[in-house]
Scaffold this motif. Sequence first.
Motif, PDB file in Angstrom:
ATOM      1  N   GLY A  99       7.988  -0.728   8.163  1.00 49.58           N
ATOM      2  CA  GLY A  99       8.030  -0.673   9.612  1.00 49.58           C
ATOM      3  C   GLY A  99       9.317  -0.038  10.083  1.00 49.58           C
ATOM      4  O   GLY A  99      10.084   0.501   9.300  1.00 49.58           O
TER       5      GLY A  99
ATOM      6  N   GLN B 142      -1.420   6.843  10.734  1.00 50.72           N
ATOM      7  CA  GLN B 142      -0.688   6.238  11.846  1.00 50.72           C
ATOM      8  C   GLN B 142       0.813   6.503  11.749  1.00 50.72           C
ATOM      9  O   GLN B 142       1.466   6.775  12.760  1.00 50.72           O
ATOM     10  CB  GLN B 142      -0.951   4.738  11.864  1.00 50.72           C
ATOM     11  CG  GLN B 142      -0.232   4.009  12.960  1.00 50.72           C
ATOM     12  CD  GLN B 142      -0.441   2.502  12.876  1.00 50.72           C
ATOM     13  OE1 GLN B 142      -0.816   1.966  11.831  1.00 50.72           O
ATOM     14  NE2 GLN B 142      -0.206   1.825  13.972  1.00 50.72           N
ATOM     15  N   VAL B 143       1.371   6.430  10.543  1.00 46.62           N
ATOM     16  CA  VAL B 143       2.821   6.501  10.365  1.00 46.62           C
ATOM     17  C   VAL B 143       3.317   7.933  10.202  1.00 46.62           C
ATOM     18  O   VAL B 143       4.331   8.314  10.783  1.00 46.62           O
ATOM     19  CB  VAL B 143       3.242   5.641   9.139  1.00 46.62           C
ATOM     20  CG1 VAL B 143       4.695   5.855   8.782  1.00 46.62           C
ATOM     21  CG2 VAL B 143       2.972   4.166   9.408  1.00 46.62           C
TER      22      VAL B 143
ATOM     23  N   ILE C 227       3.446   4.704   0.921  1.00 46.91           N
ATOM     24  CA  ILE C 227       3.114   4.151   2.235  1.00 46.91           C
ATOM     25  C   ILE C 227       3.036   2.632   2.223  1.00 46.91           C
ATOM     26  O   ILE C 227       3.380   1.987   3.206  1.00 46.91           O
ATOM     27  CB  ILE C 227       1.817   4.783   2.813  1.00 46.91           C
ATOM     28  CG1 ILE C 227       1.699   4.495   4.316  1.00 46.91           C
ATOM     29  CG2 ILE C 227       0.587   4.292   2.077  1.00 46.91           C
ATOM     30  CD1 ILE C 227       2.676   5.231   5.165  1.00 46.91           C
ATOM     31  N   ASP C 228       2.632   2.048   1.113  1.00 46.57           N
ATOM     32  CA  ASP C 228       2.559   0.584   1.071  1.00 46.57           C
ATOM     33  C   ASP C 228       3.953  -0.039   1.062  1.00 46.57           C
ATOM     34  O   ASP C 228       4.121  -1.201   1.408  1.00 46.57           O
ATOM     35  CB  ASP C 228       1.734   0.110  -0.125  1.00 46.57           C
ATOM     36  CG  ASP C 228       2.282   0.573  -1.460  1.00 46.57           C
ATOM     37  OD1 ASP C 228       2.971   1.606  -1.498  1.00 46.57           O
ATOM     38  OD2 ASP C 228       2.006  -0.102  -2.467  1.00 46.57           O
TER      39      ASP C 228
ATOM     40  N   TYR D  68       6.385   1.127   3.026  1.00 48.07           N
ATOM     41  CA  TYR D  68       6.968   1.325   4.347  1.00 48.07           C
ATOM     42  C   TYR D  68       6.967  -0.016   5.073  1.00 48.07           C
ATOM     43  O   TYR D  68       5.933  -0.631   5.284  1.00 48.07           O
ATOM     44  CB  TYR D  68       6.168   2.371   5.136  1.00 48.07           C
ATOM     45  CG  TYR D  68       6.586   2.494   6.578  1.00 48.07           C
ATOM     46  CD1 TYR D  68       7.843   2.991   6.910  1.00 48.07           C
ATOM     47  CD2 TYR D  68       5.737   2.099   7.599  1.00 48.07           C
ATOM     48  CE1 TYR D  68       8.225   3.089   8.239  1.00 48.07           C
ATOM     49  CE2 TYR D  68       6.113   2.203   8.922  1.00 48.07           C
ATOM     50  CZ  TYR D  68       7.357   2.698   9.233  1.00 48.07           C
ATOM     51  OH  TYR D  68       7.745   2.788  10.544  1.00 48.07           O
TER      52      TYR D  68
ATOM     53  N   MET E 249      -2.483  -1.996  -1.682  1.00 49.78           N
ATOM     54  CA  MET E 249      -3.184  -1.609  -0.487  1.00 49.78           C
ATOM     55  C   MET E 249      -4.427  -0.821  -0.923  1.00 49.78           C
ATOM     56  O   MET E 249      -4.346   0.039  -1.783  1.00 49.78           O
ATOM     57  CB  MET E 249      -2.241  -0.743   0.360  1.00 49.78           C
ATOM     58  CG  MET E 249      -2.730  -0.489   1.748  1.00 49.78           C
ATOM     59  SD  MET E 249      -1.530   0.426   2.756  1.00 49.78           S
ATOM     60  CE  MET E 249      -0.375  -0.850   3.166  1.00 49.78           C
TER      61      MET E 249
ATOM     62  N   GLU F 252      -7.153   1.614   3.588  1.00 51.25           N
ATOM     63  CA  GLU F 252      -6.016   1.079   4.349  1.00 51.25           C
ATOM     64  C   GLU F 252      -4.812   2.001   4.246  1.00 51.25           C
ATOM     65  O   GLU F 252      -4.112   2.228   5.234  1.00 51.25           O
ATOM     66  CB  GLU F 252      -5.638  -0.313   3.845  1.00 51.25           C
ATOM     67  CG  GLU F 252      -6.672  -1.382   4.125  1.00 51.25           C
ATOM     68  CD  GLU F 252      -6.294  -2.703   3.464  1.00 51.25           C
ATOM     69  OE1 GLU F 252      -5.114  -2.914   3.120  1.00 51.25           O
ATOM     70  OE2 GLU F 252      -7.199  -3.526   3.295  1.00 51.25           O
ATOM     71  N   ALA F 253      -4.579   2.539   3.064  1.00 46.49           N
ATOM     72  CA  ALA F 253      -3.457   3.463   2.864  1.00 46.49           C
ATOM     73  C   ALA F 253      -3.662   4.723   3.692  1.00 46.49           C
ATOM     74  O   ALA F 253      -2.714   5.226   4.315  1.00 46.49           O
ATOM     75  CB  ALA F 253      -3.301   3.811   1.385  1.00 46.49           C
TER      76      ALA F 253
ATOM     77  N   ARG G 282      -3.022   3.870   7.369  1.00 49.65           N
ATOM     78  CA  ARG G 282      -1.592   3.676   7.629  1.00 49.65           C
ATOM     79  C   ARG G 282      -0.853   5.011   7.577  1.00 49.65           C
ATOM     80  O   ARG G 282       0.023   5.273   8.396  1.00 49.65           O
ATOM     81  CB  ARG G 282      -1.004   2.682   6.631  1.00 49.65           C
ATOM     82  CG  ARG G 282       0.405   2.279   6.999  1.00 49.65           C
ATOM     83  CD  ARG G 282       0.746   0.930   6.457  1.00 49.65           C
ATOM     84  NE  ARG G 282       1.975   0.481   7.066  1.00 49.65           N
ATOM     85  CZ  ARG G 282       2.917  -0.151   6.428  1.00 49.65           C
ATOM     86  NH1 ARG G 282       2.757  -0.476   5.159  1.00 49.65           N
ATOM     87  NH2 ARG G 282       4.018  -0.521   7.048  1.00 49.65           N
TER      88      ARG G 282
ATOM     89  N   TYR H 187       2.627   9.380   1.093  1.00 46.22           N
ATOM     90  CA  TYR H 187       1.342   8.711   0.847  1.00 46.22           C
ATOM     91  C   TYR H 187       1.454   7.747  -0.331  1.00 46.22           C
ATOM     92  O   TYR H 187       0.978   6.616  -0.260  1.00 46.22           O
ATOM     93  CB  TYR H 187       0.227   9.732   0.596  1.00 46.22           C
ATOM     94  CG  TYR H 187      -1.128   9.085   0.452  1.00 46.22           C
ATOM     95  CD1 TYR H 187      -1.823   8.667   1.575  1.00 46.22           C
ATOM     96  CD2 TYR H 187      -1.692   8.865  -0.799  1.00 46.22           C
ATOM     97  CE1 TYR H 187      -3.059   8.053   1.468  1.00 46.22           C
ATOM     98  CE2 TYR H 187      -2.927   8.250  -0.921  1.00 46.22           C
ATOM     99  CZ  TYR H 187      -3.605   7.851   0.215  1.00 46.22           C
ATOM    100  OH  TYR H 187      -4.821   7.234   0.095  1.00 46.22           O
TER     101      TYR H 187
END
Length: 179
Positions: A55, A12-13, A50-51, A53, A1, A5-6, A9, A47
């Motif tokens: 969902g 957001q997460v 995060i890639d 994760y 990622m 983008e990381a 995300r 962090y």
Amino acid sequence: MLNGEAQARFSQVVLPHLGDALALARWLTGSATDAEDVVQDACMKAYAGIDGYAGGNARAWLLTIVRNAAYTWLARNRPRAVVAVGGLGDLDDMSAGHRDQSLDSDGPEASLIAKADQAALATAIAALPQPFRETLVLRDITGLSYRDIAVMLDVPIGTVMSRLARARGQLMSDLGRAR
């Protein structure tokens, strides 16, 4: 990622759940300052991962990382004899959305009684054995589902339900004796 983008995300997460992460860390470490260190470490781990994760329940994912970071931190920084408890502020923060608004309008006497009840509740929660206290805090204070708690603690859902029932029973017994 890619880095951007990381970051997006992560924002957001993770960021929407930092308040709950800090409250859980306070309950597990017993200190606001130590909780900040734990949450910072957990955020760095979140962090970095995060890639990975996939969902689902982002809050449960983050709180699992916080829980693991807290126990790692406690193992490194505290003797085993120290018992971690949360503060009354956590009860206020976590229950603010669930509080009956009519209590606030009843005047200073009702407010004083509510604070005394919160102090008694916090003391009773702190006295619970660690597995019961942890399960109770995750369910009744942070509001995680039985399934999320079972995954987080790596125990069957029946064990979560049993621990929760025993914790609640002990609280009712302890608070009943206090009156």
